[in-house]
Design an enzyme around this catalytic site. Structure first.
Site, PDB file in Angstrom:
ATOM      1  N   ASN A 204     -30.056  28.328  75.305  1.00  0.00           N
ATOM      2  CA  ASN A 204     -29.093  29.024  74.464  1.00  0.00           C
ATOM      3  C   ASN A 204     -29.850  29.605  73.268  1.00  0.00           C
ATOM      4  OD1 ASN A 204     -29.448  26.917  72.549  1.00  0.00           O
ATOM      5  ND2 ASN A 204     -27.701  25.778  73.372  1.00  0.00           N
ATOM      6  N   GLU A 207     -31.864  27.008  71.179  1.00  0.00           N
ATOM      7  CA  GLU A 207     -33.023  26.498  71.919  1.00  0.00           C
ATOM      8  C   GLU A 207     -34.105  27.556  72.053  1.00  0.00           C
ATOM      9  OE1 GLU A 207     -30.354  23.451  74.700  1.00  0.00           O
ATOM     10  OE2 GLU A 207     -30.763  25.510  75.349  1.00  0.00           O
ATOM     11  N   ASP A 277     -24.458  24.414  82.214  1.00  0.00           N
ATOM     12  CA  ASP A 277     -24.600  23.841  83.562  1.00  0.00           C
ATOM     13  C   ASP A 277     -24.103  24.828  84.612  1.00  0.00           C
ATOM     14  OD1 ASP A 277     -25.432  21.515  82.283  1.00  0.00           O
ATOM     15  OD2 ASP A 277     -23.446  20.596  82.358  1.00  0.00           O
TER      16      ASP A 277
END
Length: 330
Positions: A204, A207, A277
């Site tokens: 993201n 990150e 996920d």
């Protein structure tokens, strides 16, 4: 993307086998209504209506693959107590392969979320982040090494709970070099040094900023961060998920870098839990089913838009993806 092209790709999902390696988490949800504030402290009192358990972490990645009608096996560590048994029952119910799951003396990781209406009130975690060591680690890595040849792709779901290691990535990258396998990683801050030479990472914005050592503030810094990650990690591609702004794909094609920005398809955002996920499950499954990485990212973007419109850890289905394409892109 045309409906015909999409359906052709989706039809191949059922024949693809994915191995998900990573930190297995049990998501516990307590749903209720908030009608008053506690007289004991300035906190809401939740009148509980329902308590449910769902698959989280690497298990939710696997759950997303089964929801999209792909074949999947999960590889990781769970505890031997009641939470571990609940996890195994949920995996069996969803049709997720458990051959590579190890029971350990550690506690199963459990994230409990208390939801009042559609609002998360609090979350509390039970976890053990101790690294897998000694003979257990040797056995774990040995079984993974022997299992890789049975799968079309590998997804590493890193939640930094002790499963992901440098030795694991040596095995995965070696397999990739020898067999041309697709290795996708959902990364965690603090572990970026491990992800060199993989096929795809899906950070993201926070990150990606940390991994690239560039603060992403606008499109210019976003592109710089994407390029930096490709160079720094020597990986094939980077997909930066950007929440309400969609996602951006950076692909290394020969000596050139192709950048594709995809706006979000979500109409309303209720809960972003587990959206990452969904993204890595959908893009991996679509790509090994024959979609270009760009088209696979488009499918993943639609799937992510579907799950954020649902409360709690959720999944997207083929039918839902097709419906979005019909109504929004026809």
């Amino acid at each position: 993307m045309s409906i015909t092209k999409l359906e052709k790709i989706l039809k191949k999902f059922k024949d693809k086998k994915i191995l998900v390696i990573g930190d297995i988490i049990l998501d516990r949800y307590i749903f209720g209504k908030v009608m008053r504030i506690s007289p004991e402290a300035p906190v809401p009192v939740v009148e509980v209506d329902e308590e449910t358990y769902r698959l989280g972490g690497a298990a939710n990645v696997a759950n997303n693959i089964t929801a999209l009608q792909g074949q999947v096996h999960l590889c990781g560590i769970i505890g031997k107590g009641s939470y571990g048994r609940i996890l195994k029952d949920l995996l069996q119910e969803k049709g997720i392969g458990q051959d590579y799951i190890f029971e350990d003396t550690r506690r199963t990781t459990v994230k409990t979320r208390v939801i009042g209406g559609n609002q998360q009130i609090v979350r509390f975690d039970i976890e053990n982040r101790r690294r897998l060591e000694g003979k257990s680690k040797e056995l774990f890595l040995s079984i993974i090494k022997n299992a890789l040849k049975n799968f079309d792709a590998v997804i590493v779901s890193d939640y930094k709970k002790g499963v992901v290691s440098e030795e694991l990535f040596r095995i995965l990258v070696s397999h990739k070099k020898q067999n041309g396998s697709f290795i996708a990683v959902d990364p965690k801050v603090g572990h970026f040094r491990l992800y060199k030479q993989v096929s795809l990472i899906t950070p993201n914005v926070a990150e990606a900023s940390h991994g690239a050592e560039i603060e992403i503030r606008d499109e210019k810094s976003l592109i710089k961060a994407g390029y930096n990650l490709l160079k720094k990690l020597a990986c094939d591609s980077v997909l930066i998920t950007r929440g309400e702004e969609g996602m951006s794909l950076f692909e290394k094609i020969n000596s050139e870098i192709k950048t594709t920005h995809l706006p979000t398809t979500a109409r309303k955002v209720f809960d972003v839990t587990g959206a990452g996920d969904t993204v890595i499950a959908a893009i991996t499954l679509a790509h090994v089913a024959g979609a270009s990485l760009t088209d696979a990212a488009k499918i993943a973007n639609i799937a992510a838009g579907i799950v954020v419109e649902k409360v709690g850890t959720a999944v997207a289905t083929q039918e839902e993806i097709i419906e979005i394409i019909k109504t929004s892109y026809a």
